[in-house]
Design a protein around this motif. Structure first.
Motif, PDB file in Angstrom:
ATOM      1  N   VAL A 166       0.852  -1.193   0.000  1.00 27.92           N
ATOM      2  CA  VAL A 166       0.000   0.000   0.000  1.00 27.92           C
ATOM      3  C   VAL A 166       0.889   1.245   0.000  1.00 27.92           C
ATOM      4  O   VAL A 166       1.731   1.415   0.883  1.00 27.92           O
ATOM      5  CB  VAL A 166      -0.928   0.019   1.231  1.00 27.92           C
ATOM      6  N   THR A 167       0.718   2.096  -0.981  1.00 23.36           N
ATOM      7  CA  THR A 167       1.517   3.324  -1.065  1.00 23.36           C
ATOM      8  C   THR A 167       0.680   4.590  -0.934  1.00 23.36           C
ATOM      9  O   THR A 167       1.199   5.627  -0.539  1.00 23.36           O
ATOM     10  CB  THR A 167       2.292   3.376  -2.400  1.00 23.36           C
ATOM     11  N   THR A 168      -0.615   4.514  -1.247  1.00 25.15           N
ATOM     12  CA  THR A 168      -1.481   5.690  -1.182  1.00 25.15           C
ATOM     13  C   THR A 168      -2.701   5.375  -0.330  1.00 25.15           C
ATOM     14  O   THR A 168      -3.340   4.334  -0.507  1.00 25.15           O
ATOM     15  CB  THR A 168      -1.945   6.108  -2.592  1.00 25.15           C
ATOM     16  N   VAL A 169      -3.007   6.261   0.607  1.00 21.35           N
ATOM     17  CA  VAL A 169      -4.177   6.118   1.468  1.00 21.35           C
ATOM     18  C   VAL A 169      -4.938   7.437   1.448  1.00 21.35           C
ATOM     19  O   VAL A 169      -4.366   8.496   1.723  1.00 21.35           O
ATOM     20  CB  VAL A 169      -3.777   5.767   2.911  1.00 21.35           C
ATOM     21  N   ARG A 170      -6.216   7.380   1.072  1.00 20.03           N
ATOM     22  CA  ARG A 170      -7.081   8.558   1.031  1.00 20.03           C
ATOM     23  C   ARG A 170      -6.418   9.708   0.252  1.00 20.03           C
ATOM     24  O   ARG A 170      -6.483  10.865   0.642  1.00 20.03           O
ATOM     25  CB  ARG A 170      -7.466   8.999   2.449  1.00 20.03           C
ATOM     26  N   GLY A 171      -5.755   9.349  -0.829  1.00 22.02           N
ATOM     27  CA  GLY A 171      -5.142  10.345  -1.706  1.00 22.02           C
ATOM     28  C   GLY A 171      -3.805  10.879  -1.246  1.00 22.02           C
ATOM     29  O   GLY A 171      -3.227  11.757  -1.906  1.00 22.02           O
ATOM     30  N   VAL A 172      -3.272  10.366  -0.134  1.00 20.80           N
ATOM     31  CA  VAL A 172      -2.000  10.836   0.407  1.00 20.80           C
ATOM     32  C   VAL A 172      -0.925   9.777   0.162  1.00 20.80           C
ATOM     33  O   VAL A 172      -1.139   8.590   0.427  1.00 20.80           O
ATOM     34  CB  VAL A 172      -2.119  11.131   1.919  1.00 20.80           C
ATOM     35  N   GLU A 173       0.232  10.222  -0.334  1.00 18.12           N
ATOM     36  CA  GLU A 173       1.341   9.305  -0.591  1.00 18.12           C
ATOM     37  C   GLU A 173       2.068   8.975   0.712  1.00 18.12           C
ATOM     38  O   GLU A 173       2.164   9.804   1.624  1.00 18.12           O
ATOM     39  CB  GLU A 173       2.331   9.929  -1.577  1.00 18.12           C
ATOM     40  N   ARG A 174       2.591   7.777   0.769  1.00 13.13           N
ATOM     41  CA  ARG A 174       3.301   7.301   1.954  1.00 13.13           C
ATOM     42  C   ARG A 174       4.589   8.088   2.183  1.00 13.13           C
ATOM     43  O   ARG A 174       5.288   8.464   1.246  1.00 13.13           O
ATOM     44  CB  ARG A 174       3.632   5.809   1.782  1.00 13.13           C
ATOM     45  N   GLU A 175       4.900   8.323   3.466  1.00 15.24           N
ATOM     46  CA  GLU A 175       6.169   8.941   3.841  1.00 15.24           C
ATOM     47  C   GLU A 175       7.311   7.939   3.620  1.00 15.24           C
ATOM     48  O   GLU A 175       7.073   6.742   3.437  1.00 15.24           O
ATOM     49  CB  GLU A 175       6.130   9.341   5.328  1.00 15.24           C
ATOM     50  N   PRO A 176       8.567   8.392   3.658  1.00 14.55           N
ATOM     51  CA  PRO A 176       9.685   7.439   3.608  1.00 14.55           C
ATOM     52  C   PRO A 176       9.564   6.412   4.730  1.00 14.55           C
ATOM     53  O   PRO A 176       8.987   6.698   5.790  1.00 14.55           O
ATOM     54  CB  PRO A 176      10.914   8.330   3.811  1.00 14.55           C
ATOM     55  N   LEU A 177      10.104   5.231   4.501  1.00 11.50           N
ATOM     56  CA  LEU A 177      10.024   4.170   5.508  1.00 11.50           C
ATOM     57  C   LEU A 177      10.643   4.642   6.827  1.00 11.50           C
ATOM     58  O   LEU A 177      11.614   5.398   6.848  1.00 11.50           O
ATOM     59  CB  LEU A 177      10.738   2.917   5.012  1.00 11.50           C
ATOM     60  N   TYR A 178      10.078   4.160   7.910  1.00 11.99           N
ATOM     61  CA  TYR A 178      10.443   4.572   9.266  1.00 11.99           C
ATOM     62  C   TYR A 178      10.949   3.320   9.979  1.00 11.99           C
ATOM     63  O   TYR A 178      10.184   2.584  10.577  1.00 11.99           O
ATOM     64  CB  TYR A 178       9.187   5.120   9.925  1.00 11.99           C
ATOM     65  N   PRO A 179      12.249   3.018   9.901  1.00  4.70           N
ATOM     66  CA  PRO A 179      12.747   1.734  10.402  1.00  4.70           C
ATOM     67  C   PRO A 179      12.566   1.559  11.911  1.00  4.70           C
ATOM     68  O   PRO A 179      12.771   2.493  12.686  1.00  4.70           O
ATOM     69  CB  PRO A 179      14.238   1.761  10.035  1.00  4.70           C
ATOM     70  N   ILE A 180      12.181   0.358  12.296  1.00  2.00           N
ATOM     71  CA  ILE A 180      12.144  -0.051  13.701  1.00  2.00           C
ATOM     72  C   ILE A 180      13.463  -0.752  13.984  1.00  2.00           C
ATOM     73  O   ILE A 180      13.832  -1.702  13.286  1.00  2.00           O
ATOM     74  CB  ILE A 180      10.981  -1.017  13.976  1.00  2.00           C
ATOM     75  N   LEU A 181      14.177  -0.283  15.007  1.00  2.00           N
ATOM     76  CA  LEU A 181      15.503  -0.813  15.314  1.00  2.00           C
ATOM     77  C   LEU A 181      15.526  -1.368  16.730  1.00  2.00           C
ATOM     78  O   LEU A 181      14.802  -0.888  17.613  1.00  2.00           O
ATOM     79  CB  LEU A 181      16.563   0.287  15.204  1.00  2.00           C
ATOM     80  N   SER A 182      16.366  -2.367  16.954  1.00  2.00           N
ATOM     81  CA  SER A 182      16.533  -2.880  18.309  1.00  2.00           C
ATOM     82  C   SER A 182      17.985  -3.296  18.535  1.00  2.00           C
ATOM     83  O   SER A 182      18.748  -3.501  17.589  1.00  2.00           O
ATOM     84  CB  SER A 182      15.596  -4.059  18.576  1.00  2.00           C
ATOM     85  N   ARG A 183      18.334  -3.413  19.795  1.00  2.00           N
ATOM     86  CA  ARG A 183      19.646  -3.922  20.206  1.00  2.00           C
ATOM     87  C   ARG A 183      19.513  -4.393  21.641  1.00  2.00           C
ATOM     88  O   ARG A 183      18.497  -4.126  22.318  1.00  2.00           O
ATOM     89  CB  ARG A 183      20.738  -2.862  20.105  1.00  2.00           C
TER      90      ARG A 183
END
Length: 246
Positions: A79-96
């Motif tokens: 999914v790249t578009t929701v309600r006419g709005v384009e997706r933001e850049p990916l937001y990585p989840i990180l752990s350590r």
């Protein structure tokens, strides 16, 4: 593991809603958070990006209140578009691994770190956070109350240098998942490139480890990703984001 990390992320937003006198509730397949703060990142619906019913409910709710809001989803990635709005850049989840550090209690390049224990200290946090992220300080005034410091699992960290707060971070502990979440790391523009962001993050992780956390988690912007990977964080997934205007 991803479920525990998402639980920590939600804990941050649910507590922020409590701090601001906002509200949150469960949808059939997600959670909606209303902080009342007039920025899209501060009012959220967490659900699948193809859950049209929950997204429509959020759009109606926030639309009536003229609040900007954000859709946070872990998928589907197609999914790249929701309600006419384009997706933001990916937001990585990180752990350590969360481990106590020898320098977790103090210093990096003249920075001394403590935890906000008063409303006045929360105001110092807001002033630095606003400068770090380019916000108007009044945008964050809603968190300047006793509720913000009432829960020991939710800590605001202040890194002081040269007489004022130069760096901030938030730490959120979820004991049942043994996680420490690192959020809202910010450094004043004139204080950057001195290791301050790394220092406050190290302190948050060290305090979490001392409290029994085994895993540290944060969500990175694309620009911040190299800093966190250099600290030993590794990607475990991505959040998909859509920001909707008020």
């Amino acid at each position: 593991m991803l479920r525990e990390l998402h639980t920590n992320h939600l804990s941050f937003w649910l507590h922020l809603a409590r701090c601001t006198g906002g509200t949150y509730w469960k949808l059939d397949r997600g959670v909606m958070v209303d902080t009342g703060i007039a920025g899209p990142a501060f009012n959220q619906v967490h659900c699948r990006a193809d859950d049209e019913e929950s997204i429509a409910e959020a759009a109606g709710y926030f639309g009536k209140r003229e609040l900007p809001w954000r859709l946070v989803s872990s998928g589907p990635a197609t999914v790249t578009t929701v309600r006419g709005v384009e997706r933001e850049p990916l937001y990585p989840i990180l752990s350590r691994d969360a481990v106590a550090s020898e320098d977790a209690t103090a210093v990096a390049g003249g920075l001394t770190i403590d935890v906000a224990r008063s409303v006045e200290a929360v105001r110092e946090f807001v002033d630095c956070a606003a400068a770090s992220y380019g916000y108007e300080p009044k945008l964050l005034d809603a968190i300047c109350g006793p509720e913000t410091i009432a829960d020991e699992r939710f800590r605001l960290y202040l890194g002081r240098a040269e007489g004022r707060v130069a760096a901030v971070a938030v730490g959120v502990t979820v004991p049942k998942d043994r996680t420490i979440g690192v959020y809202f790391v910010g450094v004043r523009p004139e204080s950057r490139n001195r290791g301050f962001g790394r220092a406050v993050t190290t302190r948050v992780i060290g305090d979490g480890a001392a409290g029994g956390a085994g895993t540290a988690v944060l969500q990175a912007t694309p620009a911040g990703l190299p800093v966190w990977t250099a600290m030993g964080f590794a990607p475990v997934g991505d959040y998909l984001l859509w920001d909707f205007p008020g």
